[in-house]
Design a protein around this motif. Sequence first.
Motif, PDB file in Angstrom:
ATOM      1  N   LEU A 122      57.613  -1.813 -28.511  1.00  0.00           N
ATOM      2  CA  LEU A 122      56.300  -1.181 -27.981  1.00  0.00           C
ATOM      3  C   LEU A 122      55.592  -2.044 -26.744  1.00  0.00           C
ATOM      4  CD1 LEU A 122      53.924   0.552 -28.318  1.00  0.00           C
ATOM      5  CD2 LEU A 122      52.911  -1.241 -30.025  1.00  0.00           C
ATOM      6  N   TYR A 123      55.772  -3.430 -26.943  1.00  0.00           N
ATOM      7  CA  TYR A 123      55.240  -4.395 -25.958  1.00  0.00           C
ATOM      8  C   TYR A 123      55.780  -4.098 -24.499  1.00  0.00           C
ATOM      9  CZ  TYR A 123      52.563  -8.472 -24.298  1.00  0.00           C
ATOM     10  OH  TYR A 123      51.884  -9.271 -23.447  1.00  0.00           O
ATOM     11  N   ASN A 124      57.216  -3.837 -24.523  1.00  0.00           N
ATOM     12  CA  ASN A 124      57.836  -3.674 -23.213  1.00  0.00           C
ATOM     13  C   ASN A 124      57.903  -1.867 -22.688  1.00  0.00           C
ATOM     14  OD1 ASN A 124      58.794  -6.234 -23.134  1.00  0.00           O
ATOM     15  ND2 ASN A 124      60.458  -6.042 -24.583  1.00  0.00           N
ATOM     16  N   ALA A 125      57.100  -1.217 -23.703  1.00  0.00           N
ATOM     17  CA  ALA A 125      57.301   0.188 -23.234  1.00  0.00           C
ATOM     18  C   ALA A 125      55.980   0.771 -22.400  1.00  0.00           C
ATOM     19  CB  ALA A 125      57.387   1.021 -24.667  1.00  0.00           C
ATOM     20  N   ALA A 126      55.100  -0.211 -21.983  1.00  0.00           N
ATOM     21  CA  ALA A 126      53.673   0.245 -21.252  1.00  0.00           C
ATOM     22  C   ALA A 126      54.088   0.673 -19.988  1.00  0.00           C
ATOM     23  CB  ALA A 126      53.105  -0.878 -21.083  1.00  0.00           C
ATOM     24  N   GLU A 127      53.799   2.100 -19.759  1.00  0.00           N
ATOM     25  CA  GLU A 127      54.287   2.721 -18.383  1.00  0.00           C
ATOM     26  C   GLU A 127      52.974   2.510 -17.638  1.00  0.00           C
ATOM     27  OE1 GLU A 127      56.972   4.487 -17.317  1.00  0.00           O
ATOM     28  OE2 GLU A 127      58.167   3.674 -19.158  1.00  0.00           O
ATOM     29  N   GLN A 128      51.796   2.704 -18.100  1.00  0.00           N
ATOM     30  CA  GLN A 128      50.648   2.525 -17.194  1.00  0.00           C
ATOM     31  C   GLN A 128      49.594   1.622 -18.085  1.00  0.00           C
ATOM     32  OE1 GLN A 128      49.068   6.311 -15.973  1.00  0.00           O
ATOM     33  NE2 GLN A 128      50.827   7.424 -16.374  1.00  0.00           N
ATOM     34  N   ASP A 135      42.849  -8.117 -26.885  1.00  0.00           N
ATOM     35  CA  ASP A 135      41.967  -8.377 -27.890  1.00  0.00           C
ATOM     36  C   ASP A 135      40.571  -8.215 -27.345  1.00  0.00           C
ATOM     37  OD1 ASP A 135      43.972  -8.765 -29.675  1.00  0.00           O
ATOM     38  OD2 ASP A 135      43.864 -10.986 -29.410  1.00  0.00           O
ATOM     39  N   GLU A 136      40.378  -8.637 -26.251  1.00  0.00           N
ATOM     40  CA  GLU A 136      38.815  -8.329 -25.606  1.00  0.00           C
ATOM     41  C   GLU A 136      38.819  -6.863 -25.078  1.00  0.00           C
ATOM     42  OE1 GLU A 136      40.876 -10.985 -24.653  1.00  0.00           O
ATOM     43  OE2 GLU A 136      40.158 -12.252 -26.393  1.00  0.00           O
ATOM     44  N   SER A 137      39.906  -6.089 -24.710  1.00  0.00           N
ATOM     45  CA  SER A 137      39.707  -5.134 -24.131  1.00  0.00           C
ATOM     46  C   SER A 137      38.791  -3.937 -24.595  1.00  0.00           C
ATOM     47  CB  SER A 137      40.978  -4.210 -23.845  1.00  0.00           C
ATOM     48  OG  SER A 137      41.654  -3.985 -24.886  1.00  0.00           O
ATOM     49  N   LYS A 138      38.840  -3.674 -25.800  1.00  0.00           N
ATOM     50  CA  LYS A 138      37.824  -2.739 -26.503  1.00  0.00           C
ATOM     51  C   LYS A 138      38.138  -1.197 -26.137  1.00  0.00           C
ATOM     52  CE  LYS A 138      35.086  -6.028 -27.871  1.00  0.00           C
ATOM     53  NZ  LYS A 138      35.104  -6.488 -29.098  1.00  0.00           N
ATOM     54  N   GLY A 139      39.587  -1.223 -25.561  1.00  0.00           N
ATOM     55  CA  GLY A 139      40.175   0.056 -25.589  1.00  0.00           C
ATOM     56  C   GLY A 139      41.377   0.025 -26.236  1.00  0.00           C
ATOM     57  N   VAL A 140      41.843   1.582 -26.166  1.00  0.00           N
ATOM     58  CA  VAL A 140      43.152   1.917 -26.853  1.00  0.00           C
ATOM     59  C   VAL A 140      44.365   2.204 -25.990  1.00  0.00           C
ATOM     60  CG1 VAL A 140      41.588   3.120 -28.335  1.00  0.00           C
ATOM     61  CG2 VAL A 140      42.458   4.510 -26.413  1.00  0.00           C
ATOM     62  N   ALA A 141      45.442   2.113 -26.591  1.00  0.00           N
ATOM     63  CA  ALA A 141      46.722   2.631 -26.170  1.00  0.00           C
ATOM     64  C   ALA A 141      47.484   3.653 -26.722  1.00  0.00           C
ATOM     65  CB  ALA A 141      47.798   1.271 -26.229  1.00  0.00           C
ATOM     66  N   ILE A 142      47.705   4.556 -25.780  1.00  0.00           N
ATOM     67  CA  ILE A 142      48.514   5.949 -26.389  1.00  0.00           C
ATOM     68  C   ILE A 142      49.676   6.296 -25.734  1.00  0.00           C
ATOM     69  CG2 ILE A 142      46.144   6.988 -26.966  1.00  0.00           C
ATOM     70  CD1 ILE A 142      46.214   8.442 -24.414  1.00  0.00           C
ATOM     71  N   GLY A 143      50.527   6.925 -26.513  1.00  0.00           N
ATOM     72  CA  GLY A 143      51.937   7.471 -25.985  1.00  0.00           C
ATOM     73  C   GLY A 143      51.482   8.488 -24.880  1.00  0.00           C
ATOM     74  N   ASN A 182      43.457   2.211 -22.051  1.00  0.00           N
ATOM     75  CA  ASN A 182      43.976   1.003 -21.186  1.00  0.00           C
ATOM     76  C   ASN A 182      45.314   0.844 -21.162  1.00  0.00           C
ATOM     77  OD1 ASN A 182      41.467   0.198 -20.977  1.00  0.00           O
ATOM     78  ND2 ASN A 182      41.360  -1.356 -22.811  1.00  0.00           N
ATOM     79  N   VAL A 183      46.164   1.484 -21.868  1.00  0.00           N
ATOM     80  CA  VAL A 183      47.627   1.586 -21.943  1.00  0.00           C
ATOM     81  C   VAL A 183      48.017   2.760 -22.199  1.00  0.00           C
ATOM     82  CG1 VAL A 183      49.801   0.284 -22.899  1.00  0.00           C
ATOM     83  CG2 VAL A 183      47.848  -0.885 -22.595  1.00  0.00           C
ATOM     84  N   ILE A 184      49.040   3.124 -21.503  1.00  0.00           N
ATOM     85  CA  ILE A 184      49.974   4.414 -21.713  1.00  0.00           C
ATOM     86  C   ILE A 184      51.259   3.996 -22.021  1.00  0.00           C
ATOM     87  CG2 ILE A 184      50.579   6.748 -21.031  1.00  0.00           C
ATOM     88  CD1 ILE A 184      48.006   7.251 -19.670  1.00  0.00           C
TER      89      ILE A 184
END
Length: 440
Positions: A122-128, A135-143, A182-184
Motif C-alpha cells: 500500500l505504501y508504495n502504491a501511491a500514484e498521486q 497523521d496530521e493530514s486530516k484527509g483520506v486515501a482512496i483507490g 490526499n492520496v490516490i
Amino acid sequence: MIAGRYLRARRKEAFISVIASLTMVGVAIGVATLIVVMSVMNGFRAELLTKILGLNGHFTAYPIEREFTDYKETVAALEQIDGVSFAVYFVEGQVLASGQGSSTGVTVRGMDEENLKKLKLLYNAAEQGGWDAWDESKGVAIGYRLAQTLGVSLGDQVQIINPNGAMTPFGSTPQIKSYPVNVIFDLGMVEFDSFFMYMPLEPAQDYFKLTEEVLKPGAELPQAGPLDPPLTNEQLEQYYDRVGQATAAEIFIDDPDNIAVMRQRLQADPSARPLILTDWQQRNETFFSALQVERVVMFTILSMIILVAAFNIISSLIMLVKDKSSDIAVLRTMGATRGSIMRIFSITGTTIGVIGTLSGVVLGLIVAANAEPLRAFVSNTLGVAIFPPEVFFLSSLPSKTDPVEVTVVVLLALGLSFLATLYPAWRAAQYDPVEALRYE
C-alpha cells in the motif's frame, strides 16, 4: 537409420508424411496450451495471494473480554513471537462515500503512518499525493477506481455518511463529514482499488466514536463557581487523557502456509491479551479451493488435446505400417527379428512425439513469458476486452511458470507418444513375410 528414412517422405508417400507433420503440430499445440494455461492460473493465484495478503494479514486478531484500548501494547507483544514478521492495528467501519454526484459503499480503515509503512504494498502504491505527515493530514486515501467512481481527484472533498450517528429524541441521525483526498493509490486489484478508503487513526476513531476522555490518575477538576466561565478545551486537556480503541489487529507471519503452528504459538503466548484469531485460509477458503479445483479440471481437460494427438500418432503409424508391408517382409527375410521391427516403428512414432513436445515446450514458454503483452495486443487489435479486471479482480494478466508442472506436461506427452506406438509396432512385427510377398 531405417526409422529416420521412414520419417522422410518420398513423393508417393507424401500423404503419410503430411499426417505425421499434422500429428507433430497437434502434440506441440497440446503441450504449449497446457503450459500457458497452467502458468496463467499459477500467476493468477500467486498475484491474488500477494495482493490479498499484502493488505490483509495472515491472521486477523479480534479483541474479546474488554475494549481494545491496549492495541499498541498488544501489537508490540505479538511482534515478539517467533515466526511473526510484523503486526498492525486499525479501525474499520462501513460507510457511504459521496463525490461529484455519485455515491458508493466503501470500507474505511483508520491507520497511523507507522503502521502504513509496514504495509509496503500500500505504501508504495501511491500514484498521486503522498503519505508524508499522514497523521496530521486530516484527509483520506482512496483507490484510483474509487476516485473514478466518485468523480474526484487529488484535493477534492469526499463526503462519508455513517448511519449510526448521534442519538436524538427522534432516533439516530446519520453522521456526515467531508474529508479532502490526499492520496490516490493503485494496487492493481479491483476489490481494493474500488472499495477501500484509508484515513489517519485518530480521525477514524473520532468518526466511529471509538474515543473517550478519561480523567488522569490523581487529577481533580477545580471547583467552579456559578459565575465562573467553563473550562476551555486546552484547560480540559490538562485533566483528561484521550483514550482510543482499535477494531482489530492484522498479524503477518514469515511462512503463510505455516498456519497451524503459528496459531498455537499466538494462542499460547502468556503476554498477549485474549484474542479471537481468524487466518487467511479460513477467510478465503472457498475462493482458493475453487481455484485449486479449476486448476485440476483445466489440466485434465487440456490433457485431452495431447491424448487426441497420441491417437493421431497411432493412425499415422498404422498407415505407415500398411504402406511398408513389403519392406517389413524383405527385412524379415534378411534376418531382422520381430523386436527389430517393433523398435523401428516405435522410434518413428516416438520421434514424432519428441519433436512435437519440444516444439510445444518452447512455444508454451515464450507465450507464457509474454502473456500480458499478447493479451493487450489481441485486445487492442480486436477491440474486445480480454481478461476484464472487473471480473478477474486483477488489472493485468499474470503468468508464473512452474518448472515442476512443465516437467509433468513433458513426461505426460512423451509417455502418451510412446504408448501410442506400441500397437502399430506390434502389428508390424506380426507380419508374415510369405503373405506379404505373395503378390509382389
